[in-house]
Design a protein around this motif. Structure first.
Motif, PDB file in Angstrom:
ATOM      1  N   LYS A  95      49.401  46.511  31.858  1.00 19.77           N
ATOM      2  CA  LYS A  95      48.299  47.335  31.336  1.00 19.77           C
ATOM      3  C   LYS A  95      47.192  47.552  32.367  1.00 19.77           C
ATOM      4  N   VAL A  96      47.053  46.661  33.335  1.00 24.17           N
ATOM      5  CA  VAL A  96      45.954  46.781  34.294  1.00 24.17           C
ATOM      6  C   VAL A  96      46.374  47.381  35.633  1.00 24.17           C
ATOM      7  N   TYR A  97      47.667  47.659  35.794  1.00 21.32           N
ATOM      8  CA  TYR A  97      48.099  48.288  37.033  1.00 21.32           C
ATOM      9  C   TYR A  97      47.584  49.725  37.064  1.00 21.32           C
ATOM     10  N   PRO A  98      47.036  50.221  38.136  1.00 22.93           N
ATOM     11  CA  PRO A  98      46.930  49.661  39.477  1.00 22.93           C
ATOM     12  C   PRO A  98      45.578  48.998  39.776  1.00 22.93           C
ATOM     13  N   LEU A  99      44.765  48.767  38.758  1.00 25.53           N
ATOM     14  CA  LEU A  99      43.444  48.170  38.991  1.00 25.53           C
ATOM     15  C   LEU A  99      43.526  46.755  39.532  1.00 25.53           C
ATOM     16  N   VAL A 100      44.424  45.964  38.957  1.00 22.67           N
ATOM     17  CA  VAL A 100      44.528  44.556  39.326  1.00 22.67           C
ATOM     18  C   VAL A 100      45.976  44.249  39.673  1.00 22.67           C
ATOM     19  N   ARG A 101      46.156  43.535  40.753  1.00 18.23           N
ATOM     20  CA  ARG A 101      47.492  43.102  41.156  1.00 18.23           C
ATOM     21  C   ARG A 101      47.621  41.628  40.804  1.00 18.23           C
ATOM     22  N   SER A 102      48.661  41.291  40.079  1.00 16.10           N
ATOM     23  CA  SER A 102      48.822  39.933  39.553  1.00 16.10           C
ATOM     24  C   SER A 102      48.904  38.877  40.652  1.00 16.10           C
ATOM     25  N   HIS A 103      49.521  39.199  41.787  1.00 20.51           N
ATOM     26  CA  HIS A 103      49.617  38.197  42.846  1.00 20.51           C
ATOM     27  C   HIS A 103      48.237  37.827  43.387  1.00 20.51           C
ATOM     28  N   ASN A 104      47.292  38.789  43.384  1.00 21.93           N
ATOM     29  CA  ASN A 104      45.927  38.476  43.823  1.00 21.93           C
ATOM     30  C   ASN A 104      45.249  37.509  42.862  1.00 21.93           C
ATOM     31  N   ILE A 105      45.452  37.720  41.560  1.00 22.01           N
ATOM     32  CA  ILE A 105      44.873  36.817  40.556  1.00 22.01           C
ATOM     33  C   ILE A 105      45.463  35.422  40.730  1.00 22.01           C
ATOM     34  N   LEU A 106      46.787  35.338  40.851  1.00 21.44           N
ATOM     35  CA  LEU A 106      47.426  34.031  41.009  1.00 21.44           C
ATOM     36  C   LEU A 106      46.977  33.330  42.286  1.00 21.44           C
ATOM     37  N   ASN A 107      46.892  34.062  43.382  1.00 23.47           N
ATOM     38  CA  ASN A 107      46.454  33.451  44.638  1.00 23.47           C
ATOM     39  C   ASN A 107      45.054  32.860  44.509  1.00 23.47           C
ATOM     40  N   ASN A 108      44.131  33.631  43.936  1.00 21.72           N
ATOM     41  CA  ASN A 108      42.756  33.149  43.781  1.00 21.72           C
ATOM     42  C   ASN A 108      42.661  32.024  42.761  1.00 21.72           C
ATOM     43  N   LEU A 109      43.394  32.131  41.695  1.00 18.67           N
ATOM     44  CA  LEU A 109      43.372  31.108  40.656  1.00 18.67           C
ATOM     45  C   LEU A 109      43.981  29.800  41.175  1.00 18.67           C
ATOM     46  N   HIS A 110      45.047  29.929  41.931  1.00 20.58           N
ATOM     47  CA  HIS A 110      45.753  28.764  42.469  1.00 20.58           C
ATOM     48  C   HIS A 110      44.834  27.904  43.333  1.00 20.58           C
ATOM     49  N   GLN A 111      43.888  28.542  44.018  1.00 23.59           N
ATOM     50  CA  GLN A 111      42.972  27.816  44.885  1.00 23.59           C
ATOM     51  C   GLN A 111      41.898  27.058  44.105  1.00 23.59           C
ATOM     52  N   GLN A 112      41.673  27.438  42.847  1.00 21.69           N
ATOM     53  CA  GLN A 112      40.557  26.868  42.110  1.00 21.69           C
ATOM     54  C   GLN A 112      40.943  26.105  40.845  1.00 21.69           C
ATOM     55  N   LEU A 113      42.120  26.332  40.321  1.00 20.86           N
ATOM     56  CA  LEU A 113      42.528  25.701  39.069  1.00 20.86           C
ATOM     57  C   LEU A 113      43.861  24.997  39.276  1.00 20.86           C
ATOM     58  N   ASP A 114      43.822  23.675  39.310  1.00 22.07           N
ATOM     59  CA  ASP A 114      45.057  22.954  39.580  1.00 22.07           C
ATOM     60  C   ASP A 114      45.355  21.860  38.567  1.00 22.07           C
ATOM     61  N   ASN A 115      44.637  21.856  37.461  1.00 19.25           N
ATOM     62  CA  ASN A 115      44.851  20.784  36.484  1.00 19.25           C
ATOM     63  C   ASN A 115      45.443  21.270  35.166  1.00 19.25           C
ATOM     64  N   ILE A 116      45.722  22.570  35.067  1.00 18.37           N
ATOM     65  CA  ILE A 116      46.267  23.151  33.844  1.00 18.37           C
ATOM     66  C   ILE A 116      47.446  24.046  34.219  1.00 18.37           C
ATOM     67  N   PRO A 117      48.591  23.911  33.545  1.00 18.73           N
ATOM     68  CA  PRO A 117      49.715  24.796  33.845  1.00 18.73           C
ATOM     69  C   PRO A 117      49.395  26.247  33.483  1.00 18.73           C
ATOM     70  N   VAL A 118      49.850  27.147  34.339  1.00 14.66           N
ATOM     71  CA  VAL A 118      49.600  28.578  34.177  1.00 14.66           C
ATOM     72  C   VAL A 118      50.933  29.308  34.165  1.00 14.66           C
ATOM     73  N   ILE A 119      51.093  30.195  33.174  1.00 15.85           N
ATOM     74  CA  ILE A 119      52.284  31.046  33.095  1.00 15.85           C
ATOM     75  C   ILE A 119      51.834  32.505  33.131  1.00 15.85           C
ATOM     76  N   LEU A 120      52.350  33.246  34.078  1.00 21.74           N
ATOM     77  CA  LEU A 120      52.108  34.678  34.170  1.00 21.74           C
ATOM     78  C   LEU A 120      53.295  35.391  33.543  1.00 21.74           C
ATOM     79  N   PHE A 121      53.032  36.246  32.570  1.00 20.01           N
ATOM     80  CA  PHE A 121      54.082  37.055  31.945  1.00 20.01           C
ATOM     81  C   PHE A 121      54.126  38.380  32.688  1.00 20.01           C
TER      82      PHE A 121
END
Length: 192
Positions: free
Chosen positions: A137-163
């Motif tokens: 729904k957010v393409y092309p505004l947001v690219r999911s790999h960018n969200i995951l890359n940024n999130l991965h650097q800051q959130l490491d104590n909760i499992p994350v699933i990208l659909f």
């Protein structure tokens, strides 16, 4: 559809595993996962996510599912900053490219202070599993790999699933099975 349903059936047992809830992937890596599916199964996946969230969140499994729909977050952020109506006017007056760049700047998508990532972090809770939805729904505004890359650097104590409506090979994300893949190496395929 049958393959998507049968693969989705594997999610509940997987997220109930102790190792999953302790947020460990393979070895000692942080648990970030991708559930990829054929884009034409989007409505099925949305329904299945809703049903799974209801089941988990309305019972005592020791954790909750927190869903973050990228589209809903963008609307909420733009609205809270007073930019939602301006965005419609920008698109009408100046076109999509200008509007996309303006939204990128408002959301700070290319910065460490990315508002989408910050929203997820600020609204996360211990003893939860994060579902990130709304990728298509957010393409092309947001690219999911960018969200995951940024999130991965800051959130490491909760499992994350990208659909992900497309294909994840373990190294590439190919949105809608047609758009050029984006390299992403930090997530595990949730189920096969």
């Amino acid at each position: 559809m049958d393959d998507t349903n049968s693969r989705f059936d594997k999610i509940e047992p997987k997220i109930k595993e102790d190792s999953f809830l302790k947020n460990k992937g393979m070895g000692n890596e942080v648990g970030y996962y991708i559930f990829d599916y054929p884009p034409e199964d989007e409505l099925i996946v949305r329904q299945r996510i809703h049903e799974l969230k209801e089941k988990i969140n309305n019972n005592d499994y020791g954790f909750k599912i927190l869903e973050f729909d990228l589209y809903e977050m963008i609307i909420q952020i733009l609205d809270s900053k007073g930019y939602l109506e301006k965005t419609f006017k920008f698109e009408n007056d100046r076109g999509r490219d200008f509007t996309r760049n303006a939204i990128d700047k408002v959301l700070k998508l290319s910065l460490d202070s990315n508002l989408i990532v910050n929203h997820i972090i600020e609204n996360s809770e211990p003893d939860s599993v994060i579902f990130i939805t709304g990728v298509g729904k957010v393409y092309p505004l947001v690219r999911s790999h960018n969200i995951l890359n940024n999130l991965h650097q800051q959130l490491d104590n909760i499992p994350v699933i990208l659909f992900f409506p497309g294909q994840y090979t373990g190294t590439d994300l190919k949105l809608f099975n047609t758009l050029e893949g984006s390299n992403y190496y930090r997530a595990f395929k949730l189920v096969h």
